[in-house]
Design an enzyme around this catalytic site. Structure first.
Site, short mmCIF file in Angstrom:
data_model
loop_
_atom_site.label_atom_id
_atom_site.label_comp_id
_atom_site.label_asym_id
_atom_site.label_seq_id
_atom_site.Cartn_x
_atom_site.Cartn_y
_atom_site.Cartn_z
N SER A 152 -0.22 30.52 15.99
CA SER A 152 -0.63 31.41 17.08
C SER A 152 -1.81 32.25 16.59
O SER A 152 -2.03 32.37 15.37
CB SER A 152 0.54 32.34 17.43
N TYR A 206 8.18 37.67 15.29
CA TYR A 206 7.51 36.44 15.75
C TYR A 206 6.20 36.25 15.01
O TYR A 206 5.92 35.16 14.49
CB TYR A 206 7.26 36.56 17.26
N1 NAP Z 1 2.77 30.71 25.24
C1 NAP Z 1 2.02 31.45 24.40
O1 NAP Z 1 1.44 32.49 24.78
C2 NAP Z 1 1.83 31.00 22.96
C3 NAP Z 1 0.76 31.57 22.24
C4 NAP Z 1 0.59 31.18 20.91
C5 NAP Z 1 1.44 30.26 20.32
N2 NAP Z 1 2.45 29.72 21.05
C6 NAP Z 1 3.36 28.77 20.37
O2 NAP Z 1 3.35 27.54 21.07
C7 NAP Z 1 4.58 26.85 20.83
C8 NAP Z 1 5.12 26.31 22.15
O3 NAP Z 1 5.43 27.42 23.00
P1 NAP Z 1 5.21 27.39 24.58
O4 NAP Z 1 4.27 28.46 24.91
O5 NAP Z 1 4.96 26.01 25.07
O6 NAP Z 1 6.67 27.91 25.03
P2 NAP Z 1 7.81 27.27 25.95
O7 NAP Z 1 7.23 26.82 27.25
O8 NAP Z 1 8.89 28.28 25.96
O9 NAP Z 1 8.26 25.98 25.12
C9 NAP Z 1 8.94 26.11 23.91
C10 NAP Z 1 9.42 24.74 23.47
O10 NAP Z 1 10.08 24.88 22.20
C11 NAP Z 1 11.35 24.24 22.27
N3 NAP Z 1 12.29 24.86 21.35
C12 NAP Z 1 12.62 26.18 21.20
N4 NAP Z 1 13.58 26.31 20.28
C13 NAP Z 1 13.88 25.07 19.83
C14 NAP Z 1 14.80 24.54 18.88
N5 NAP Z 1 15.65 25.33 18.19
N6 NAP Z 1 14.82 23.21 18.67
C15 NAP Z 1 13.99 22.39 19.35
N7 NAP Z 1 13.11 22.82 20.27
C16 NAP Z 1 13.07 24.14 20.51
C17 NAP Z 1 11.78 24.38 23.74
O11 NAP Z 1 12.66 23.31 24.06
P3 NAP Z 1 14.25 23.42 24.28
O12 NAP Z 1 14.53 24.79 24.82
O13 NAP Z 1 14.54 22.31 25.25
O14 NAP Z 1 14.84 23.17 22.94
C18 NAP Z 1 10.44 24.14 24.43
O15 NAP Z 1 10.18 22.77 24.58
C19 NAP Z 1 5.51 27.86 20.14
O16 NAP Z 1 5.58 27.57 18.77
C20 NAP Z 1 4.82 29.20 20.36
O17 NAP Z 1 5.07 30.11 19.32
C21 NAP Z 1 2.67 30.07 22.35
#
Ligand code: NAP
Length: 278
Positions: free
Chosen positions: A145, A158
């Site tokens: 991130s 986080y």
């Molecule tokens: N959205 C933002 O603003 C942002 C910014 C910077 C970085 N990121 C990073 O991007 C990545 C994806 O996030 P996103 O924004 O796409 O969020 P999201 O829509 O909430 O998706 C998160 C994904 O992670 C999976 N997950 C969570 N815990 C898990 C576990 N214990 N085992 C397996 N899968 C798990 C969830 O699937 P299940 O619940 O089905 O397991 C889901 O597919 C993360 O690492 C986050 O830190 C996000």
């Protein structure tokens, strides 16, 4: 040289939603063979059906080391190789850093950090044994991130997991170079996914809506940047390029950055004054 994504074997953790799902859609359209991992099997099956049913669904909780190992082994056995591992699964838990319990810290590190390294560990020897493909034996992509470079108030735990992922990527990148395994970290800014609603649900905190001028991006934008980073492996991907410059300047001017960040802290404090002592 632009690497060919057709027939490339790619494992995506966190493929059931957000950035991981957008990536699966784009990589599938480009002809990759995917192993789709997350806990919600129904969502993964739905996604696979939408993509023509030719991918492999592997329900996985990345907080469990045995399940990470199983994911990598099943994907490699099924497709016969493993070109790209995308460690994307993760979540946030908004709360002042000193008010999070030891158990909450352990849980978030278990998923975001250990869920990353527990997939990488079994993947490296598999990649190391296979033939070069467009100049590389394999690639590891770690979705960190922008907060991995500068911690955010109310997202201290986080941010710490994201900084740890970045440190890991930096070390691995140099360690694995002689094996022709590329390592890439990804640094999105605020992205429109389920991330914030999940974070609210898990913590009970309220995240105030973004102001109209605050920059954010779509999951498709982040996925497109990652796809380009697979075609042309590079050390870091910043889907919003200016964010890299701003965060870099912020590191050189921590006092000024603290002042900017305190606006965010006050907004979080106002939205949560009934719930949590500031
Ligand atoms: N959205 C933002 O603003 C942002 C910014 C910077 C970085 N990121 C990073 O991007 C990545 C994806 O996030 P996103 O924004 O796409 O969020 P999201 O829509 O909430 O998706 C998160 C994904 O992670 C999976 N997950 C969570 N815990 C898990 C576990 N214990 N085992 C397996 N899968 C798990 C969830 O699937 P299940 O619940 O089905 O397991 C889901 O597919 C993360 O690492 C986050 O830190 C996000």
């Amino acid at each position: 040289m632009k690497r060919d994504i057709r027939e490339m074997v790619i494992v995506i953790t966190g493929a059931s939603a957000g950035i991981g799902k957008a990536l699966a859609e784009q990589l599938s359209a480009a002809g990759a063979k995917l192993a789709l991992a997350a806990r919600r099997e129904d969502r993964l099956n739905q996604l696979n059906a939408q993509l023509g049913g030719r991918h492999l669904v592997i329900p996985t909780d990345v907080s469990r080391a045995d399940q990470c190992e199983r994911l990598i082994q099943l994907a490699a056995d099924h497709f016969g190789r493993l070109d790209t591992l995308i460690c994307n699964a993760g979540y946030g838990l908004p709360r002042p850093a000193a008010q999070m319990s030891r158990q909450e810290y352990e849980a978030i590190f278990q998923t975001n950090l250990f869920g990353t390294i527990d997939c990488i560990r079994p993947a490296v020897p598999i990649m190391g044994r296979q033939d070069l493909r467009d100049g590389y034996r394999g690639q590891i992509v770690i979705v960190s991130s922008a907060a991995g470079r500068r911690g955010l108030p109310w997202f201290g735990a986080y941010s710490a997991t994201k900084a740890a992922q970045l440190s890991l990527a930096e070390s691995l990148r140099v360690e694995l170079r002689s094996m022709n395994i590329a390592v890439t970290s990804v640094h999105p800014i605020g992205t429109d996914t389920d991330f914030f609603t999940t974070a609210e649900k898990l913590s009970g905190a309220t995240i105030p809506p973004r102001s109209a001028v605050e920059r954010h991006q779509s999951a498709d934008t982040v996925a497109r940047a990652i796809l380009r980073g697979i075609q042309h492996p590079k050390p870091e991907i910043w889907p919003l390029r200016v964010a890299r410059i701003l965060v870099g300047m912020g590191i050189l001017m921590p006092r000024l950055t603290d002042w900017v960040m305190s606006k965010h802290r006050r907004a979080m404090g106002r939205a949560n004054e009934q719930r949590i002592v500031p």
